[in-house]
Design a protein around this motif. Structure first.
Motif, PDB file in Angstrom:
ATOM      1  N   THR A 231      43.731  -8.495  22.185  1.00 58.85           N
ATOM      2  CA  THR A 231      42.995  -7.696  21.204  1.00 58.85           C
ATOM      3  C   THR A 231      43.939  -6.880  20.314  1.00 58.85           C
ATOM      4  O   THR A 231      43.643  -6.666  19.145  1.00 58.85           O
ATOM      5  N   GLU A 232      45.078  -6.448  20.893  1.00 62.18           N
ATOM      6  CA  GLU A 232      46.027  -5.699  20.060  1.00 62.18           C
ATOM      7  C   GLU A 232      46.608  -6.582  18.962  1.00 62.18           C
ATOM      8  O   GLU A 232      46.790  -6.159  17.825  1.00 62.18           O
ATOM      9  N   LEU A 234      45.109  -9.099  17.670  1.00 65.03           N
ATOM     10  CA  LEU A 234      44.055  -9.292  16.663  1.00 65.03           C
ATOM     11  C   LEU A 234      44.052  -8.138  15.662  1.00 65.03           C
ATOM     12  O   LEU A 234      44.020  -8.344  14.447  1.00 65.03           O
ATOM     13  N   VAL A 235      44.103  -6.916  16.183  1.00 63.39           N
ATOM     14  CA  VAL A 235      44.089  -5.754  15.305  1.00 63.39           C
ATOM     15  C   VAL A 235      45.276  -5.799  14.355  1.00 63.39           C
ATOM     16  O   VAL A 235      45.150  -5.540  13.142  1.00 63.39           O
ATOM     17  N   LEU A 237      46.935  -8.468  13.350  1.00 64.16           N
ATOM     18  CA  LEU A 237      46.723  -9.544  12.358  1.00 64.16           C
ATOM     19  C   LEU A 237      45.732  -9.109  11.269  1.00 64.16           C
ATOM     20  O   LEU A 237      45.901  -9.429  10.088  1.00 64.16           O
ATOM     21  N   LEU A 238      44.704  -8.382  11.697  1.00 63.68           N
ATOM     22  CA  LEU A 238      43.707  -7.932  10.701  1.00 63.68           C
ATOM     23  C   LEU A 238      44.350  -6.968   9.709  1.00 63.68           C
ATOM     24  O   LEU A 238      43.966  -6.899   8.550  1.00 63.68           O
ATOM     25  N   HIS A 239      45.350  -6.239  10.206  1.00 69.49           N
ATOM     26  CA  HIS A 239      46.025  -5.279   9.340  1.00 69.49           C
ATOM     27  C   HIS A 239      47.079  -5.960   8.458  1.00 69.49           C
ATOM     28  O   HIS A 239      47.073  -5.797   7.231  1.00 69.49           O
ATOM     29  N   GLU A 241      48.011  -9.461   8.209  1.00 71.61           N
ATOM     30  CA  GLU A 241      47.803 -10.789   7.635  1.00 71.61           C
ATOM     31  C   GLU A 241      46.546 -10.802   6.764  1.00 71.61           C
ATOM     32  O   GLU A 241      46.590 -11.115   5.584  1.00 71.61           O
ATOM     33  N   ALA A 242      45.407 -10.413   7.361  1.00 68.45           N
ATOM     34  CA  ALA A 242      44.147 -10.454   6.609  1.00 68.45           C
ATOM     35  C   ALA A 242      44.015  -9.232   5.685  1.00 68.45           C
ATOM     36  O   ALA A 242      43.295  -9.275   4.689  1.00 68.45           O
ATOM     37  N   VAL A 244      42.488  -6.409   6.058  1.00 72.70           N
ATOM     38  CA  VAL A 244      41.116  -5.903   5.908  1.00 72.70           C
ATOM     39  C   VAL A 244      40.902  -4.577   6.621  1.00 72.70           C
ATOM     40  O   VAL A 244      39.838  -3.969   6.472  1.00 72.70           O
ATOM     41  N   ILE A 245      41.884  -4.169   7.425  1.00 72.05           N
ATOM     42  CA  ILE A 245      41.769  -2.818   8.008  1.00 72.05           C
ATOM     43  C   ILE A 245      43.081  -2.075   7.793  1.00 72.05           C
ATOM     44  O   ILE A 245      44.103  -2.692   7.479  1.00 72.05           O
TER      45      ILE A 245
ATOM     46  N   THR B 283      36.988 -12.297   5.618  1.00 72.82           N
ATOM     47  CA  THR B 283      37.620 -12.635   6.897  1.00 72.82           C
ATOM     48  C   THR B 283      36.547 -12.608   7.987  1.00 72.82           C
ATOM     49  O   THR B 283      35.741 -11.679   8.038  1.00 72.82           O
ATOM     50  N   TYR B 301      39.749 -15.829  12.758  1.00 72.21           N
ATOM     51  CA  TYR B 301      40.322 -15.448  14.044  1.00 72.21           C
ATOM     52  C   TYR B 301      39.233 -15.567  15.098  1.00 72.21           C
ATOM     53  O   TYR B 301      38.070 -15.208  14.837  1.00 72.21           O
ATOM     54  N   ILE B 303      38.347 -15.041  19.411  1.00 68.72           N
ATOM     55  CA  ILE B 303      38.728 -14.734  20.789  1.00 68.72           C
ATOM     56  C   ILE B 303      37.716 -15.416  21.688  1.00 68.72           C
ATOM     57  O   ILE B 303      36.503 -15.169  21.582  1.00 68.72           O
ATOM     58  N   ALA B 317      42.094  -1.045  21.398  1.00 63.91           N
ATOM     59  CA  ALA B 317      43.170  -1.489  20.502  1.00 63.91           C
ATOM     60  C   ALA B 317      43.015  -0.850  19.118  1.00 63.91           C
ATOM     61  O   ALA B 317      43.995  -0.448  18.495  1.00 63.91           O
TER      62      ALA B 317
END
Ligand SMILES: Cc1cc2nc3c(=O)[nH]c(=O)nc-3n(C[C@H](O)[C@H](O)[C@H](O)COP(=O)(O)OP(=O)(O)OC[C@H]3O[C@@H](n4cnc5c(N)ncnc54)[C@H](O)[C@@H]3O)c2cc1C
Ligand SMILES: Nc1ncnc2c1ncn2[C@@H]1O[C@H](COP(=O)(O)O)[C@@H](O)[C@H]1O
Lengths: 245, 325
Positions: A231-232, A234-235, A237-239, A241-242, A244-245, B283, B301, B303, B317
């Motif tokens: 999950t870390e 993912l967070v 990557l969202l920051h 790469e994507a 969006v956050i 996304t 993405y 999971i 996270a």
């Protein structure tokens, strides 16, 4: 109380949408058409309100003969009679001009539509009809109750609800919450065959818009699959790469 | 010639979607080499009105009247159409919001204007034509429409145009419309707004959950996740049909179509009707215990795992990430 319900004929919700080779026309080959799900809600409420001799329900459809099964379905669900304006429903302006032309001197107290047709999703017909007839229109309602001749309505707004009242005649477009769709029973299906269905020729309407071409959304890149414990990642990557956050 | 943009307010305040619409309308007026005029109805502060200049409005018409305190779409449509006529506007732009959906069709009929609703791009004006791309088939496709009329109305979908600051403060003029009694046949009795919640239709981040959550009692973690992200909550149709969540959260072909920057789908299988309303999200993150769930095919993405384990970890996270940034 005379109620008019506008119904449209749309591709079944499971339809994979494709177009002809030059992308100028929706490919209807093999597509099953149904009564627009939101119109089922409008129709169900109209029938509830008219029940017990309190009124009558007419359904109206702008479309060619090929959509008569949808009109018969509306009759089977419980409408009293039906009108078909014999023309291809070119766009919402055309459709509402036809319905306005037909209904203007018929004394309907209430005209109900669906929130939107699930093919062109204009959410336009109700408000255009209201304007053509110079009567109030309330778009995207979630509740409709009648107490003598005063109608109480709840309409959806961003992040909330608006309560309002309106007097006859008016137009309203119905969303979920207004009623539960009704399933036709055997008696309904039998009687639908003999209920009156009037076919009316269209009136001339200016063409203000033309659908020129269609496209489908670009396919997405491949999916990045992560494990339960990432999950870390993912967070991050969202920051990074994507973004969006 | 001019472009007229209606700037919608909620309780006297403009939202980001309003600035999006003004930025878009400013780009349209650039394209047509004409000026942008904004029209506001209701009680908005002078400063907020003149600030619209920053997004490209050359002038703001302010309509403030007791009669128009609450939204009456017939009367609002009349006021906007009257302004368009007085200002010689060739294009009227609005948000394709709940309110906009009740207004733009009426304005189009009044002005005998072609209407492009659910627009997602700037118009193209090649070879003397005026075409616009809009969504169709509940998000499963796009349609390009040509507007053949002299005056045109565009209703812009939320989250489809970037904010752009281009100008400075604009001048504000009072606009006195003519009233018609017959325009006032609806009466607003009450407005209920959940002020602590982010409205779904124009949310930039959405956390959505489906039947995989097993029951309404398990939504606390969904709301917590949405809360720390500043996201709106959404759900699949069976969830709202079962009464686990309110109908206004239902997204998909027969619900609300959304196009946020981030859509997180938790315990949702990804049925075609659900995807229709969410596939234009920028996304997509999918959390599902079934590796074969169709939703993974359209995700960026994924999971694979049990939501009841993954969501709490994801919350931790994000908290850790927020603490560092
Ligand atoms: C006319 C019509 C219109 C429709 N319109 C819409 C619409 O607008 N919007 C919409 O959403 N649907 C719509 N539907 C319904 C649609 O076909 C699907 O039935 C629906 O989207 C399924 O919802 P779901 O994914 O929440 O549930 P399910 O299909 O039951 O999926 C649940 C998912 O959760 C996963 N799961 C279960 N337990 C866990 C766990 N512990 N952790 C992680 N994952 C778990 C499962 O693997 C499964 O993939 C429509 C259907 C029809 C016929
Ligand atoms: N061809 C049609 N004939 C009759 N009513 C229609 C037709 N098309 C749309 N409507 C009605 O208008 C509503 C909104 O449609 P739209 O503006 O296309 O999203 C639908 O839910 C129907 O109630």
């Amino acid at each position: 109380m005379k109620i008019l319900v506008c119904v449209s004929n749309v591709p079944d919700t499971t339809t994979k949408i494709t177009f002809n080779s030059d992308n100028t026309q929706f490919n209807t080959a093999g597509v099953q058409f149904i009564l627009n799900p939101y119109d089922e809600i409008a129709l169900a409420r109209a029938i509830e309100l008219a029940e017990g001799g309190k009124g009558s329900v007419t359904v109206i459809h702008v479309g060619e003969i090929s959509s008569e099964p949808t009109i018969r379905k509306a009759l089977a669900i419980g409408a009293d009679d039906a009108v078909r304006i014999n023309a291809s429903p070119r766009d919402s302006y055309f459709v509402s001009a036809q319905i306005a032309h037909y209904s203007k001197d018929k004394g309907f107290d209430m005209i109900l539509t669906g929130r939107e047709s699930i093919d062109y999703n204009g959410s336009q017909v109700a408000a255009m009809l209201g304007e053509f007839l110079d009567i109030p229109s309330i778009s995207i309602i979630k509740k409709l109750d009648i107490d003598s001749d005063k109608t109480s309505i709840i309409r959806e707004i961003e992040g909330g609800k608006e309560h309002l009242t309106v007097s006859f005649p008016f137009v309203a477009s119905c969303a979920e919450g207004v009623a539960e769709p009704k399933i036709p029973n055997m008696r309904g299906i039998m009687s639908a065959r003999t209920k009156p269905l009037e076919v009316v020729e269209p009136t001339e309407v200016d063409q203000l818009i033309t659908f020129t071409s269609y496209s489908v959304p670009a396919p997405r890149g491949s999916v990045t699959i992560l494990s339960q414990d990432e999950t870390e990642k993912l967070v991050s990557l969202l920051h990074t790469e994507a973004k969006v956050i | 010639m001019s472009v007229l943009v209606y700037v919608e307010n909620a309780d006297g305040k403009f939202k980001k979607s309003t600035f999006e619409v003004v930025s878009y309308a400013a780009a349209v007026s650039d394209l047509l080499k004409t000026e942008l005029i904004a029209i506001s109805i209701g009680d908005v502060k002078q400063d907020d009105l003149s600030n619209l200049g920053k997004y490209g409005a050359a002038k703001v018409l302010n309509v403030s009247s007791d009669k128009l305190k609450n939204f009456v779409n017939q009367a609002y449509a009349s006021v906007i159409a009257e302004a368009a006529k007085r200002e010689g506007s060739s294009v009227v732009v609005l948000a394709n919001s709940f309110t906009g959906k009740g207004l733009s069709p009426r304005i189009a009929v009044k002005l005998k204007a072609g209407l492009a609703d659910a627009a997602v791009e700037l118009p193209k004006t090649d070879n003397n034509t005026f075409t616009i791309k809009r969504t169709a088939f509940s998000g499963k496709a796009f349609a390009t429409v040509e507007l053949n009329s002299e005056v045109k109305v565009i209703a812009l979908n939320p989250n489809s145009f970037q904010l752009k600051e281009s100008g400075s403060i604009s001048k504000v003029e009072d606009f006195q419309p003519e009233f018609r009694d017959s325009d006032f046949r609806t009466m607003v009795s009450e407005i209920v707004r959940a002020s602590d919640k982010i409205a779904l239709p124009d949310a930039e981040l959405v956390v959505s959950a489906g039947r995989g959550m097993k029951g309404p009692e398990n939504w606390a973690m969904i709301e917590e996740l949405a809360g720390i992200l500043g996201a709106a909550t959404a759900c699949s149709k069976p969830v709202s049909d079962a009464g686990w969540r309110p109908h206004e959260e239902h997204v998909g072909q027969t619900g609300i179509a959304v196009s946020p920057n981030l859509y997180i789908a938790i315990g949702i299988s990804g049925a075609i009707q659900h995807l229709a309303g969410v596939s234009s999200s920028k996304t997509i993150v999918v959390i599902n215990k079934d590796p074969e769930a169709p939703f993974f095919k359209v995700a960026d993405y994924g999971i694979v795992g049990d939501a009841f384990e993954v969501v709490p970890k994801l919350i931790d996270a994000i908290k850790a990430y927020k603490a560092h940034s």
